[in-house]
Design a protein around this motif. Structure first.
Motif, PDB file in Angstrom:
ATOM      1  N   GLN A  72       0.836  -1.203   0.000  1.00  0.00           N
ATOM      2  CA  GLN A  72       0.000   0.000   0.000  1.00  0.00           C
ATOM      3  C   GLN A  72       0.862   1.242   0.000  1.00  0.00           C
ATOM      4  OE1 GLN A  72      -2.498  -1.765   3.387  1.00  0.00           O
ATOM      5  NE2 GLN A  72      -3.666  -0.019   2.681  1.00  0.00           N
ATOM      6  N   TYR A  74       3.907   1.469  -1.024  1.00  0.00           N
ATOM      7  CA  TYR A  74       4.562   1.535  -2.319  1.00  0.00           C
ATOM      8  C   TYR A  74       3.642   2.168  -3.352  1.00  0.00           C
ATOM      9  CZ  TYR A  74       7.246   0.049  -6.331  1.00  0.00           C
ATOM     10  OH  TYR A  74       7.981   0.038  -7.470  1.00  0.00           O
ATOM     11  N   GLU A  75       2.387   1.729  -3.351  1.00  0.00           N
ATOM     12  CA  GLU A  75       1.426   2.220  -4.347  1.00  0.00           C
ATOM     13  C   GLU A  75       1.188   3.709  -4.196  1.00  0.00           C
ATOM     14  OE1 GLU A  75       0.654  -0.483  -6.193  1.00  0.00           O
ATOM     15  OE2 GLU A  75      -0.062   1.046  -7.565  1.00  0.00           O
ATOM     16  N   LEU A  76       1.036   4.168  -2.959  1.00  0.00           N
ATOM     17  CA  LEU A  76       0.749   5.582  -2.747  1.00  0.00           C
ATOM     18  C   LEU A  76       1.957   6.449  -3.071  1.00  0.00           C
ATOM     19  CD1 LEU A  76      -1.164   7.760  -1.760  1.00  0.00           C
ATOM     20  CD2 LEU A  76      -0.299   7.413   0.534  1.00  0.00           C
ATOM     21  N   LEU A  79       3.325   7.340  -6.639  1.00  0.00           N
ATOM     22  CA  LEU A  79       2.696   8.399  -7.429  1.00  0.00           C
ATOM     23  C   LEU A  79       3.607   9.604  -7.529  1.00  0.00           C
ATOM     24  CD1 LEU A  79      -0.943   8.438  -6.079  1.00  0.00           C
ATOM     25  CD2 LEU A  79      -0.209   7.822  -8.350  1.00  0.00           C
ATOM     26  N   SER A  80       4.547   9.708  -6.571  1.00  0.00           N
ATOM     27  CA  SER A  80       5.417  10.867  -6.550  1.00  0.00           C
ATOM     28  C   SER A  80       6.732  10.616  -7.269  1.00  0.00           C
ATOM     29  CB  SER A  80       5.687  11.258  -5.098  1.00  0.00           C
ATOM     30  OG  SER A  80       6.653  12.252  -5.033  1.00  0.00           O
ATOM     31  N   GLY A  81       7.035   9.348  -7.551  1.00  0.00           N
ATOM     32  CA  GLY A  81       8.298   9.079  -8.217  1.00  0.00           C
ATOM     33  C   GLY A  81       8.769   7.683  -7.889  1.00  0.00           C
ATOM     34  N   GLU A  82       9.912   7.315  -8.436  1.00  0.00           N
ATOM     35  CA  GLU A  82      10.392   5.959  -8.240  1.00  0.00           C
ATOM     36  C   GLU A  82      10.965   5.789  -6.843  1.00  0.00           C
ATOM     37  OE1 GLU A  82      12.563   4.598 -11.749  1.00  0.00           O
ATOM     38  OE2 GLU A  82      13.411   3.126 -10.365  1.00  0.00           O
ATOM     39  N   ILE A  83      10.525   4.735  -6.190  1.00  0.00           N
ATOM     40  CA  ILE A  83      10.964   4.488  -4.821  1.00  0.00           C
ATOM     41  C   ILE A  83      12.198   3.612  -4.840  1.00  0.00           C
ATOM     42  CG2 ILE A  83      10.304   3.395  -2.664  1.00  0.00           C
ATOM     43  CD1 ILE A  83       7.517   4.088  -3.176  1.00  0.00           C
ATOM     44  N   ASP A 110      11.442  14.188  -5.753  1.00  0.00           N
ATOM     45  CA  ASP A 110      10.327  13.260  -5.528  1.00  0.00           C
ATOM     46  C   ASP A 110       9.960  13.226  -4.055  1.00  0.00           C
ATOM     47  OD1 ASP A 110      11.546  10.851  -7.972  1.00  0.00           O
ATOM     48  OD2 ASP A 110      10.327  12.656  -8.188  1.00  0.00           O
ATOM     49  N   ASP A 113       8.126  16.375  -3.139  1.00  0.00           N
ATOM     50  CA  ASP A 113       6.745  16.395  -3.624  1.00  0.00           C
ATOM     51  C   ASP A 113       5.817  15.610  -2.715  1.00  0.00           C
ATOM     52  OD1 ASP A 113       7.514  16.432  -7.202  1.00  0.00           O
ATOM     53  OD2 ASP A 113       7.322  18.027  -5.719  1.00  0.00           O
ATOM     54  N   LEU A 115       6.026  15.535   0.496  1.00  0.00           N
ATOM     55  CA  LEU A 115       5.711  16.445   1.585  1.00  0.00           C
ATOM     56  C   LEU A 115       4.658  17.461   1.153  1.00  0.00           C
ATOM     57  CD1 LEU A 115       9.201  17.156   3.068  1.00  0.00           C
ATOM     58  CD2 LEU A 115       7.347  15.951   4.133  1.00  0.00           C
ATOM     59  N   LYS A 116       4.733  17.845  -0.105  1.00  0.00           N
ATOM     60  CA  LYS A 116       3.794  18.857  -0.570  1.00  0.00           C
ATOM     61  C   LYS A 116       2.407  18.293  -0.807  1.00  0.00           C
ATOM     62  CE  LYS A 116       7.173  21.175  -3.490  1.00  0.00           C
ATOM     63  NZ  LYS A 116       7.434  21.553  -4.881  1.00  0.00           N
ATOM     64  N   TYR A 117       2.339  17.061  -1.330  1.00  0.00           N
ATOM     65  CA  TYR A 117       1.055  16.574  -1.818  1.00  0.00           C
ATOM     66  C   TYR A 117       0.484  15.389  -1.054  1.00  0.00           C
ATOM     67  CZ  TYR A 117       3.063  19.118  -5.785  1.00  0.00           C
ATOM     68  OH  TYR A 117       3.679  20.056  -6.568  1.00  0.00           O
ATOM     69  N   ILE A 118       1.323  14.593  -0.406  1.00  0.00           N
ATOM     70  CA  ILE A 118       0.802  13.396   0.251  1.00  0.00           C
ATOM     71  C   ILE A 118       0.674  13.594   1.758  1.00  0.00           C
ATOM     72  CG2 ILE A 118       1.192  10.963   0.688  1.00  0.00           C
ATOM     73  CD1 ILE A 118       2.519  10.682  -1.898  1.00  0.00           C
TER      74      ILE A 118
END
Lengths: 169, 838
Positions: A72, A74-76, A79-83, A110, A113, A115-118
Motif C-alpha cells: 500500500q 509503495y502504491e501511494l 505516485l510521486s516518483g520511483e521508490i 520526488d 513532492d 511532503l507537498k502533496y501526500i
C-alpha cells in the motif's frame, strides 16, 4: 528539473552577481524549511544532522496503521516518483510493524513532492504525516518506546484500533 | 502530560507577518533622537524592511481598506525605503511578480506610482528584468517565468512606465525568430510570448500604434496559417467530435478569440485594472525605453524544451453552471482565455505546499461576475488529461482538487461530483490514457473519503452495452484494492459488483502445494519444458523456509553441474547421481535418480523458489533478491534463461497484478532483466490473452518509463558537468591558470568522458528496446485478431508519449518498420507523432 536548475546555477550566479543584481525573493514557491525534528540518537553533531537532512532523499512517514502493508505504501508513494526502498518500522521485541516507515526515493524532488502533496492526506483511512529524515541507518527501524513500539503510543490516552487499542502505559 | 504532536498538520504555511497596512508611527517614536537605541536601530530597520516585503506580497488580498488606498500607502513606503534598501526592494518586487502572476496589473500600477517619484529606480528595475531575469528565464527554458515577465512588461504601457513604441520594439525582437530556420516549437514559444500579452496591452497599443499593431498581427497570422497542425489529432482527449467540445490546436483557438477581441475594439471585462483609478497620479511619470537584450540561440539538443504543443480542452458548457447570476464566458471570447490563462499559470508554478496553490487560486478574479470555480475545475482537468503528459505529476492535480473539496463554503465537492458524472458519461469517447488517469484520480479520491460512493448506481453496468464504463470500473476498483486491501473493498461493494473486483492475491507455487509443507511427503511434479518431461521427486521434512534454502542450494548445484557438463561438451540430459543427491538430503535417504534436462527449467524453478521465499512481503522479496544477486546476474547473461525468470514470475503471481507490477519493477531496476526481454515476453500470446487481468500495459509502460528516465538522468548529469566545466573555464577571471582549477578541470573532463560512454551504451539499449517494441506491436496488428484494438491504442499512446526519446530514430524506423503497406490508421498516428517535435 533539479539538475537542470543547478547546471545553470553556476551560470546564474555569475550573471546576476556580475551585474550586481539580487535574486528575486521567493516566498511561496521556495523550498519548505527543513524539519524541526531533531533525532537525539543521531550519531553526529547538530551540524552534521543538518547537513544530512539537506541532502536527504528519505522520508519518515508516521501515523500509519499497524496493518498497513508495504505494498500500500509503495502504491501511494510511487505516485510521486520511483521508490528506492521502503523500510517498515518494527516493534523492537515483537518485530511486527508498529505504525511508521521510511521511504527512500532516488531524487530529492520526488521526496519533496510527497511532503507537498501526500503529507496530510489519507492512507488506509488514516491521515499520515511525512517529514524529512536524515537517512536510514540499521537500527533506526525499531520503535524506541519502553514496550517496543513508538514513544507516541506509550502516552496515548485515546483508543485507536489501528494502533493496538489504548496506549501501552 | 507530554505535548501530543498533532497528527494531521505539521506544516504551517508561512504566516505572512500580520501588520496593519499603515506604518505604526509609534514604533518610530522610540528612537527619535534617542542614542541609547542606536544599536537596535539597524535590526529594527531590517525587520521593517521584511515587513515591507510581506506587504508587497500581500497587496490585493482581503483587507479593510480599498485596493487603491493600499496601493497609495504602499507606494509611498516603498519610495521612502528605496534609498537604503534598493536591492531588497527590487528582489521583493520581482519575487512577488513571479510568484503571483494573477496580480500583474496591481504590480504594474505600483511600479507606475513609484516611477512618478523615482525615475532612476524604475530604470534600474527595468534593467534588472530585461538584462538579468528575462534572459536567464529564456536561456533555461523556463517558459512560464518568461511569460509572466513579458506580460508584466506589456502591462507597463497601461501605467505609463514604458511607451508603446518600445514595447513594440521588444515584440519585434521576439518575432525575429520567425525569420530563422528553427523548428516550429521554438517559433511557437516566442509567438506565444507576444500573443498572450495582448489582452492586457491590446487596447493601449491599438489606441496609439494601431497601424503597427495590425501589421504585426498580420505577420503572425501568416506564420500561424502556414504551420502544419497535423499533430493535433494525436493530442485530443476526446476521440470523436461531440457537439459542445471543441478541441482545436491552441493557437488556432486563441487566434479566434483574439479576432473577436479585436472586433470589440480590444475591450474586455475580465481583467482588474487598478491603474484606471490612478489616471491623474500616473500621468506625470516619464516613460522609459526598454533596454535591449539578445535572444538565446537555437540548440538542436534542446528542441523538446520549448514545451510541447497543446490542444484546447473544453468541458463545461454555459448550461452546466448551476448559479443564475454567474455565467461562463462563451468559448470563443477573450474573457474565457484570460481566466483560463490565469488559472493555468498558477497551476504551472511549483508551490511549496498545495495549500499555497489553493490560496492563490482563491485570490483570483475579485469581480463576482464569473463562476471561477468552474474555470478552475475545467483547467485542472484539462491539465490532468493533457497529452502527451501534463506539466506536473498527477499527484499535484489530485491533491489540489482534494484541498478544494475540503473547503465546504465553496461547494466544490458538488462540482467534483458533477464533473465526475459528466466524465463518466463521456468515457467511451475519452482517450484510453486519459481514462487511466481518470480512474487513478477516482481511486485516490475514494481513498481519501473512506471509499464512500453510491456504488448501487453501477449495479447494472453491462460489459456489452457499456464497455468503456465497465472497463473503467474494473480499472478503478483494481487501483482501490492496490491502495488499500482486498477485503476492505470487498466489504464496501455491494454483492452485485463483486465480479468486477480483481481476484484476491494468492501465490501459486507451481510444483508443490503449500499445504503439504509440514509432512513427510514425496511429491511428484511434472513440468513440460519444450516437449521434454522432467521427473522430479523430492523428500523433505523442513519448515517452509528451510526447505527453500535447500532448494536454492540444490538448484545451484544443478546449475553448476550444468555448466560443468557443458564444458565437457555434453549437451544431453544431465543425470544427477544418487550419491550427489543424498548429500543434500537430510532425513531418510534413498531416493531414486532423476533427470534434469534444460537449464531453462532450472532457472524457472529457481525463480519460483526465490519468489516463494519472498512471498511474505515486499522487503522479503528484496532481501531474497539481494542474497542471490550474483547468481541472478549470471543467469541474466544467458540468453534463453532470461525469459524464464519472467515466465516464472507471471505464473507465480498471476492472481495479483499489483505484485507483478512491483516485482517486475524491482527486477528491471536491479538489471536482472532488461527492457527488451520484457517486451519480447509480454507480446507472446499467453500473456496477451490475459492482458487486462495481469496489468500488462502498466508493466510495459513502467518498464519503458524507467528506461527513458535513466537516459534522461544521464543527459542531465552530462549537462551539469558541462556547465561546471564551462564555469571553471570562463567563470573565474584572473585565476585561469591556477593549479587547482586545472586539477578540477581534468577531473571533470574525465567524468564527462565516462558519462558519455555510459550514455552511448544506454542509448543503444533504449533504441533497441523501442525498435523491438514497435516491431512486436506491428506483428500483432498485422494478424488482425482480437488483440487488435488494445494493441493499436497502446501503439498510438507510446508513439505520442515517447516522442522525444524516439525522435532521433524516426527515420530508420520509418524505413524498416513503419513501411507504407500498413493500415492508414497506424501511419496517421506515426506521422502525427513525428510532427509533434518539428
Amino acid at each position: 528539473m533539479q539538475a537542470e536548475a543547478s547546471a545553470d546555477l553556476t551560470k546564474k550566479q555569475g550573471l546576476l552577481d556580475s551585474l550586481g543584481f539580487p535574486e528575486p525573493s521567493l516566498i511561496i514557491t521556495q523550498g519548505l524549511k527543513k524539519t524541526d525534528y531533531q533525532d537525539l540518537r543521531f550519531p553526529g553533531s547538530k551540524q552534521e544532522l543538518k547537513e544530512a537532512i539537506e541532502k536527504s532523499t528519505t522520508l519518515y512517514v508516521g501515523n500509519l496503521s499497524f496493518y498497513t502493508t508495504e505494498e500500500q505504501i509503495y502504491e501511494l508513494f510511487s505516485l510521486s516518483g520511483e521508490i528506492k526502498r521502503i523500510i517498515m518500522g518494527l516493534d523492537r521485541y515483537k518485530r511486527t510493524p508498529c505504525g511508521f516507515c521510511f521511504v527512500e526515493f532516488y531524487t530529492q524532488k520526488d521526496a519533496h513532492d510527497c511532503l507537498k502533496y501526500i503529507s496530510g492526506t489519507k492512507l488506509d483511512d488514516r491521515i499520515i504525516r511525512c517529514d524529512w529524515d536524515a537517512g536510514f541507518i540499521e537500527g533506526r527501524q525499531f520503535g524506541r518506546g519502553k514496550s517496543g513500539g513508538q514513544v507516541r503510543d506509550e502516552h496515548r490516552q485515546d483508543y485507536d484500533p489501528g494502533r493496538g487499542g489504548y496506549g501501552t502505559l | 502530560m507530554p505535548n501530543k504532536r498533532s497528527v494531521s498538520e505539521s506544516y504551517d504555511p508561512v504566516e505572512f507577518v500580520r501588520h496593519p497596512l499603515t506604518f505604526d508611527t509609534t514604533v518610530d517614536k522610540r528612537y527619535r533622537g534617542d542614542h541609547q537605541f542606536n544599536s537596535e536601530d539597524e535590526d529594527l530597520q531590517l525587520a521593517t524592511i521584511d515587513i515591507l516585503g510581506s506587504l508587497i506580497a500581500q497587496i490585493g488580498e482581503k483587507s479593510h481598506n480599498s485596493l487603491e488606498s493600499n496601493l497609495d500607502d504602499l507606494s509611498r513606503h516603498v519610495i521612502d525605503a528605496i534609498p537604503k534598501f534598493k536591492n531588497k526592494i527590487m528582489s521583493f518586487l520581482a519575487g512577488s511578480i513571479l510568484e503571483q502572476p494573477h496580480k500583474v496589473t496591481i504590480y504594474s500600477t505600483l511600479l507606475g506610482l513609484i516611477n512618478v517619484k523615482d525615475y532612476e529606480f524604475t530604470q534600474a528595475f527595468l534593467d534588472y528584468l530585461l538584462s538579468a531575469l528575462l534572459p536567464r528565464a529564456l536561456q533555461s527554458y523556463q517558459l512560464i517565468q518568461s511569460e509572466i515577465l513579458v506580460r508584466f512588461l506589456a502591462d507597463l504601457v497601461n501605467s505609463n512606465v514604458i511607451s508603446t513604441s518600445s514595447l513594440l520594439i521588444l515584440f519585434e525582437k521576439f518575432l525575429s525568430v520567425l525569420e530563422e530556420t528553427s523548428p516550429r516549437l521554438r517559433k511557437d514559444a516566442y509567438v506565444g510570448l507576444v500573443l498572450k500579452t495582448l489582452p492586457w496591452c491590446g487596447r493601449a497599443l491599438n489606441h496609439t500604434r494601431g497601424e503597427e499593431l495590425r501589421k504585426m498581427l498580420k505577420r503572425i497570422d501568416k506564420y500561424l496559417n502556414a504551420r502544419d497542425t497535423e499533430f493535433c489529432q494525436t493530442l485530443r482527449v476526446w476521440r470523436s467530435a461531440t457537439d459542445t467540445l471543441e478541441q482545436e490546436e491552441f493557437f488556432k483557438a486563441y487566434w479566434n478569440q483574439l479576432m473577436n477581441f479585436k472586433k470589440k475594439g480590444f475591450t474586455e471585462k475580465a481583467i482588474l485594472r487598478p491603474y484606471l483609478s490612478f489616471h491623474s497620479e500616473l500621468s506625470p511619470g516619464r516613460q522609459h525605453k526598454l533596454p535591449s537584450f539578445d535572444l538565446p540561440e537555437y540548440r538542436k539538443e534542446h528542441r523538446a524544451k520549448y514545451g510541447l504543443p497543446r490542444v484546447q480542452f473544453r468541458f463545461f458548457d454555459l448550461h452546466d453552471v448551476s448559479s443564475s447570476e454567474l455565467s461562463l464566458p462563451p468559448s470563443d471570447s477573450i474573457e474565457r482565455f484570460i481566466l483560463e490563462e490565469q488559472v493555468r499559470t498558477i497551476l504551472s508554478l511549483d508551490y511549496r505546499h498545495r495549500k499555497d496553490c489553493v490560496r492563490s487560486l482563491l485570490n483570483l478574479s475579485p469581480s463576482g461576475r464569473y463562476p471561477v470555480d468552474y474555470i478552475i475545475m475545467e483547467v485542472t482537468l484539462g491539465e490532468l488529461f493533457r497529452l502527451p503528459c501534463p506539466n506536473a505529476k498527477f499527484l499535484f492535480y489530485f491533491s489540489v482538487l482534494l484541498e478544494f473539496s475540503k473547503l465546504p463554503e465553496l461547494g466544490f465537492s458538488s462540482l467534483i461530483a458533477l464533473s465526475f458524472e459528466m466524465l463518466y458519461e463521456k468515457l467511451e469517447w475519452m482517450e484510453v490514457e486519459c481514462r487511466e488517469r481518470f480512474s487513478l484520480w477516482f481511486a485516490w479520491h475514494l481513498s481519501n473519503n473512506s471509499y464512500k460512493w453510491h456504488w448501487d448506481d453501477w449495479k447494472n453496468c453491462d460489459r456489452k452495452c457499456e464497455p468503456a464504463q465497465y472497463g473503467f470500473i474494473r480499472s478503478a476498483l483494481q487501483k482501490c484494492v492496490k491502495l488499500s486491501y482486498h477485503e476492505r473493498i470487498h466489504g464496501v461493494l455491494p454483492e452485485d459488483l463483486h465480479h468486477l473486483m480483481p481476484s484476491a492475491p494468492r501465490p501459486c507455487f507451481e510444483l508443490f502445494s503449500l499445504a503439504d509443507t509440514e509432512e513427510f511427503a514425496s511429491v511428484e511434479g511434472l513440468a513440460d519444458s519444450q516437449g521434454l518431461t522432467v521427473h522430479f521427486i523430492v523428500q523433505f521434512s523442513y519448515l517452509l523456509f528451510g526447505w527453500c534454502t535447500f532448494c536454492f542450494q540444490f538448484i545451484r548445484l544443478l546449475l553448476l553441474s550444468g555448466e560443468y557438463l557443458k564444458r565437457l561438451g555434453r549437451k544431453s540430459p544431465l543425470i544427477l547421481s544418487e550419491a550427489c543427491f543424498r548429500r543434500f538430503c537430510i532425513g531418510t535417504g534413498g531416493c531414486p535418480p532423476f533427470f534434469i534436462f534444460h537449464e531453462e527449467f532450472q532457472v524457472y524453478l529457481f525463480t519460483q523458489c526465490l519468489l516463494l521465499a519472498g512471498s511474505k512481503s515486499y522487503s522479503h522479496f528484496i532481501s531474497a533478491l539481494e542474497r542471490y544477486m550474483k547468481l541472478l546476474n549470471e543467469i541474466s547473461q544467458l540468453e534463453d534463461c532470461k525469459n524464464q525468470i519472467i515466465y516464472a514470475l507471471f505464473s507465480f503471481w498471476e492472481s495479483s497484478a499489483q505484485m507483478l507490477a512491483i516485482l517486475m519493477d524491482r527486477l528491471v531496476t536491479y538489471r536482472v532483466i532488461d527492457p527488451t526481454s520484457v517486451i519480447n515476453c509480454l507480446f507472446s500470446y499467453d500473456f496477451l490473452e490475459n492482458h487486462e487481468k495481469l496489468g500488462l500495459w502498466d508493466i510495459l509502460t513502467a518498464t519503458l518509463n524507467k528506461m527513458v528516465a535513466r537516459t534522461d538522468q544521464m543527459k542531465l548529469d552530462i549537462e551539469l558537468v558541462e556547465g561546471e566545466i564551462s564555469y571553471l573555464e570562463h567563470g573565474k577571471k584572473g585565476e585561469e591558470n591556477s593549479e587547482s582549477i586545472r586539477v578540477e578541470l581534468t577531473e571533470r573532463t574525465d567524468r564527462l568522458n565516462k558519462l558519455y560512454s555510459v550514455l552511448g551504451h544506454v542509448s543503444k539499449e533504449q533504441k533497441e528496446a523501442f525498435f523491438t517494441l514497435f516491431q512486436r506491436m506491428l506483428m500483432v496488428l498485422r494478424e488482425k485478431n482480437c488483440f487488435y484494438q488494445p494493441v493499436l491504442v497502446h501503439l498510438k499512446m507510446y508513439l505520442r508519449k515517447y516522442q522525444k526519446d524516439i525522435a532521433d530514430s524516426m527515420e530508420p524506423m520509418e524505413k524498416l518498420i513503419f513501411s507504407k503497406e500498413l493500415d492508414p490508421e497506424i501511419m496517421d498516428a506515426f506521422n502525427a507523432s513525428k510532427a509533434l517535435l518539428c
